[in-house]
Design a protein around this motif. Structure first.
Motif, PDB file in Angstrom:
ATOM      1  N   SER A  64       2.428   0.629  -3.125  1.00 24.40           N
ATOM      2  CA  SER A  64       2.470   0.479  -4.579  1.00 24.40           C
ATOM      3  C   SER A  64       1.924   1.739  -5.219  1.00 24.40           C
ATOM      4  O   SER A  64       0.719   2.003  -5.187  1.00 24.40           O
ATOM      5  CB  SER A  64       1.631  -0.729  -4.980  1.00 24.40           C
ATOM      6  OG  SER A  64       1.090  -0.542  -6.263  1.00 24.40           O
ATOM      7  N   TYR A  65       2.846   2.545  -5.767  1.00 27.79           N
ATOM      8  CA  TYR A  65       2.435   3.830  -6.325  1.00 27.79           C
ATOM      9  C   TYR A  65       1.426   3.643  -7.450  1.00 27.79           C
ATOM     10  O   TYR A  65       0.487   4.420  -7.580  1.00 27.79           O
ATOM     11  CB  TYR A  65       3.655   4.611  -6.807  1.00 27.79           C
ATOM     12  CG  TYR A  65       3.348   6.076  -7.002  1.00 27.79           C
ATOM     13  CD1 TYR A  65       3.353   6.963  -5.921  1.00 27.79           C
ATOM     14  CD2 TYR A  65       3.021   6.579  -8.259  1.00 27.79           C
ATOM     15  CE1 TYR A  65       3.054   8.300  -6.083  1.00 27.79           C
ATOM     16  CE2 TYR A  65       2.715   7.908  -8.436  1.00 27.79           C
ATOM     17  CZ  TYR A  65       2.737   8.766  -7.342  1.00 27.79           C
ATOM     18  OH  TYR A  65       2.419  10.097  -7.512  1.00 27.79           O
ATOM     19  N   SER A  66       1.611   2.568  -8.245  1.00 33.84           N
ATOM     20  CA  SER A  66       0.699   2.405  -9.386  1.00 33.84           C
ATOM     21  C   SER A  66      -0.721   2.095  -8.896  1.00 33.84           C
ATOM     22  O   SER A  66      -1.697   2.515  -9.509  1.00 33.84           O
ATOM     23  CB  SER A  66       1.203   1.323 -10.333  1.00 33.84           C
ATOM     24  OG  SER A  66       1.296   0.097  -9.651  1.00 33.84           O
ATOM     25  N   ARG A  67      -0.820   1.375  -7.786  1.00 36.58           N
ATOM     26  CA  ARG A  67      -2.148   1.100  -7.224  1.00 36.58           C
ATOM     27  C   ARG A  67      -2.768   2.403  -6.700  1.00 36.58           C
ATOM     28  O   ARG A  67      -3.945   2.675  -6.923  1.00 36.58           O
ATOM     29  CB  ARG A  67      -2.035   0.067  -6.108  1.00 36.58           C
ATOM     30  CG  ARG A  67      -3.320  -0.642  -5.762  1.00 36.58           C
ATOM     31  CD  ARG A  67      -3.071  -2.056  -5.208  1.00 36.58           C
ATOM     32  NE  ARG A  67      -1.945  -2.106  -4.288  1.00 36.58           N
ATOM     33  CZ  ARG A  67      -2.037  -1.862  -2.977  1.00 36.58           C
ATOM     34  NH1 ARG A  67      -3.201  -1.549  -2.449  1.00 36.58           N
ATOM     35  NH2 ARG A  67      -0.982  -1.943  -2.207  1.00 36.58           N
ATOM     36  N   TYR A  68      -1.973   3.231  -6.037  1.00 33.92           N
ATOM     37  CA  TYR A  68      -2.497   4.507  -5.534  1.00 33.92           C
ATOM     38  C   TYR A  68      -2.914   5.407  -6.696  1.00 33.92           C
ATOM     39  O   TYR A  68      -3.908   6.118  -6.628  1.00 33.92           O
ATOM     40  CB  TYR A  68      -1.453   5.232  -4.666  1.00 33.92           C
ATOM     41  CG  TYR A  68      -0.898   4.396  -3.545  1.00 33.92           C
ATOM     42  CD1 TYR A  68      -1.688   3.452  -2.891  1.00 33.92           C
ATOM     43  CD2 TYR A  68       0.435   4.537  -3.147  1.00 33.92           C
ATOM     44  CE1 TYR A  68      -1.174   2.670  -1.870  1.00 33.92           C
ATOM     45  CE2 TYR A  68       0.955   3.752  -2.128  1.00 33.92           C
ATOM     46  CZ  TYR A  68       0.151   2.824  -1.494  1.00 33.92           C
ATOM     47  OH  TYR A  68       0.669   2.049  -0.499  1.00 33.92           O
ATOM     48  N   GLN A  69      -2.107   5.350  -7.769  1.00 26.83           N
ATOM     49  CA  GLN A  69      -2.421   6.146  -8.960  1.00 26.83           C
ATOM     50  C   GLN A  69      -3.773   5.734  -9.541  1.00 26.83           C
ATOM     51  O   GLN A  69      -4.579   6.587  -9.928  1.00 26.83           O
ATOM     52  CB  GLN A  69      -1.311   5.942 -10.002  1.00 26.83           C
ATOM     53  CG  GLN A  69      -1.461   6.787 -11.257  1.00 26.83           C
ATOM     54  CD  GLN A  69      -1.252   8.266 -10.973  1.00 26.83           C
ATOM     55  OE1 GLN A  69      -0.282   8.652 -10.349  1.00 26.83           O
ATOM     56  NE2 GLN A  69      -2.185   9.083 -11.425  1.00 26.83           N
ATOM     57  N   ALA A  70      -4.034   4.430  -9.566  1.00 32.42           N
ATOM     58  CA  ALA A  70      -5.309   3.939 -10.105  1.00 32.42           C
ATOM     59  C   ALA A  70      -6.473   4.433  -9.241  1.00 32.42           C
ATOM     60  O   ALA A  70      -7.517   4.844  -9.766  1.00 32.42           O
ATOM     61  CB  ALA A  70      -5.294   2.411 -10.172  1.00 32.42           C
ATOM     62  N   VAL A  71      -6.297   4.433  -7.924  1.00 29.79           N
ATOM     63  CA  VAL A  71      -7.358   4.931  -7.032  1.00 29.79           C
ATOM     64  C   VAL A  71      -7.555   6.422  -7.256  1.00 29.79           C
ATOM     65  O   VAL A  71      -8.678   6.930  -7.320  1.00 29.79           O
ATOM     66  CB  VAL A  71      -7.020   4.637  -5.545  1.00 29.79           C
ATOM     67  CG1 VAL A  71      -8.114   5.180  -4.639  1.00 29.79           C
ATOM     68  CG2 VAL A  71      -6.836   3.141  -5.315  1.00 29.79           C
ATOM     69  N   ASP A  76      -7.513  -2.295   1.610  1.00 30.91           N
ATOM     70  CA  ASP A  76      -7.258  -3.517   0.846  1.00 30.91           C
ATOM     71  C   ASP A  76      -6.774  -4.677   1.706  1.00 30.91           C
ATOM     72  O   ASP A  76      -6.783  -5.820   1.260  1.00 30.91           O
ATOM     73  CB  ASP A  76      -6.241  -3.225  -0.267  1.00 30.91           C
ATOM     74  CG  ASP A  76      -6.783  -2.228  -1.279  1.00 30.91           C
ATOM     75  OD1 ASP A  76      -8.013  -1.997  -1.271  1.00 30.91           O
ATOM     76  OD2 ASP A  76      -5.986  -1.673  -2.069  1.00 30.91           O
ATOM     77  N   VAL A  96      -5.495   3.411   1.776  1.00 30.34           N
ATOM     78  CA  VAL A  96      -5.680   2.417   0.708  1.00 30.34           C
ATOM     79  C   VAL A  96      -5.198   1.054   1.206  1.00 30.34           C
ATOM     80  O   VAL A  96      -5.860   0.027   0.995  1.00 30.34           O
ATOM     81  CB  VAL A  96      -4.922   2.830  -0.579  1.00 30.34           C
ATOM     82  CG1 VAL A  96      -4.948   1.710  -1.610  1.00 30.34           C
ATOM     83  CG2 VAL A  96      -5.521   4.105  -1.171  1.00 30.34           C
ATOM     84  N   GLU A  97      -4.067   1.023   1.905  1.00 28.27           N
ATOM     85  CA  GLU A  97      -3.550  -0.249   2.432  1.00 28.27           C
ATOM     86  C   GLU A  97      -4.522  -0.854   3.445  1.00 28.27           C
ATOM     87  O   GLU A  97      -4.781  -2.053   3.434  1.00 28.27           O
ATOM     88  CB  GLU A  97      -2.166  -0.050   3.072  1.00 28.27           C
ATOM     89  CG  GLU A  97      -1.068   0.371   2.088  1.00 28.27           C
ATOM     90  CD  GLU A  97      -0.881  -0.620   0.944  1.00 28.27           C
ATOM     91  OE1 GLU A  97      -1.192  -1.810   1.126  1.00 28.27           O
ATOM     92  OE2 GLU A  97      -0.441  -0.187  -0.151  1.00 28.27           O
TER      93      GLU A  97
END
Ligand SMILES: [Mg+2]
Length: 289
Positions: free
Chosen positions: A78-85, A24, A20-21
């Motif tokens: 960012s866990y919340s970003r990973y959660q959204a994915v 992005d 993900v990193e």
């Protein structure tokens, strides 16, 4: 329906947080990336495949990973970003089945037995999921397909990265016997080392041991071990129950006096509850391993 008639998929994202990193932040692509805490006691949450080439692994102390690969770029993540994915990926799963058992934020079992009439074979569904994840999420997933969870997970592990492997029933005897014993669920590193010292290295070696021996070494788990070393696993895919209720509360430093203020707060809370209702059915938010 007999258990061996099931079609199970195990979907596992490749180096999820690190990918993900890299997706992005284009400047990270092709480079060794470590996601995790940078402090003295920081731990690697994910290592890109470029960093894995240097021996970096997830769950490794960050200090050790930095020694192995000093040029690695460290990202807090960012866990919340990973959660959204993760939620977007689960939306793709739901286009094929509602029998989804999340194992973690980037891994799930899918029972697609009931979906074969619509979509063809397990392999076709796996291909389609992989291509949607690639085109819509711009990430890669590895998928294993088999008649049970144990073999499906084994297949995805063997296919990594960016792979697809089907273990058909007639292939089990080609794949299983030569595998190291630590591929069997419940045989961790410690137990495997103990078995190695006894000269038992492969599934084939373990199969030669009789019931008494297995019972002496694995106790009440020996029956399960006996099944797994022959590729038998009856455990169902457990789709978690949706929560019975979701609430939200908030204390205000000062009373809300106008209707407008109250409406604004209610709207915010309704949105928050709605978001959590969505998440509660998604990987990683329900059950982590
Ligand atoms: Mg993964």
């Amino acid at each position: 329906m007999r258990a061996q008639d099931r079609t199970i998929l195990h979907v596992d994202m490749d180096a999820f947080f690190a990918s993900v990193e890299q997706r992005d932040h284009p400047e990270l692509r092709g480079k060794p990336v470590l996601v995790g805490g940078t402090g003295d006691r920081g731990v690697v949450a994910a290592a890109s495949y470029e960093a894995r080439a240097y021996g970096c692994r997830s769950a490794m102390p960050m200090t050790l990973a930095r020694r192995l690969c000093p040029q690695a770029i460290i990202v807090k993540g960012s866990y919340s970003r990973y959660q959204a994915v993760s939620e977007q990926i689960c939306d793709i799963f739901r286009q094929f089945t509602d029998q989804i058992q999340p194992l973690s934020i980037d891994e799930a079992f899918l029972d697609v037995t009931g979906s074969l009439v619509l979509f063809g074979s397990g392999e076709k569904i796996a291909q389609e999921i992989r291509s949607r994840i690639r085109s819509q999420i711009r990430l890669t997933a590895s998928i294993g397909v088999a008649t049970n969870k144990f073999l499906a997970k084994l297949a995805s592990d063997l296919s990594k990265p960016d792979g697809l492997m089907v273990i058909h029933p007639e292939m089990v005897e080609k794949v299983l016997p030569s595998l190291a014993v630590d591929r069997i669920w419940g045989i961790g590193t410690k137990t495997a080392q103990r078995l190695y010292r006894l000269g038992i290295k492969t599934v084939h070696d373990l199969r030669k041991m009789d019931d008494n021996w297995l019972a002496a070494h694995f106790g009440s788990y020996s029956h399960r071990i006996r099944e797994l070393i022959y590729g038998i696993d009856h455990q169902p895919v457990h789709a978690p129950d949706p929560p019975k209720s979701i609430g939200q509360q908030q204390t205000f430093p000062e009373d809300l006096l106008t209707q407008q203020d109250i409406r604004n707060v209610l709207l915010e809370q309704a949105q928050s509850v709605g978001g959590r209702l969505r998440q509660s059915r998604l990987p990683g938010s329900v059950r982590d391993r």
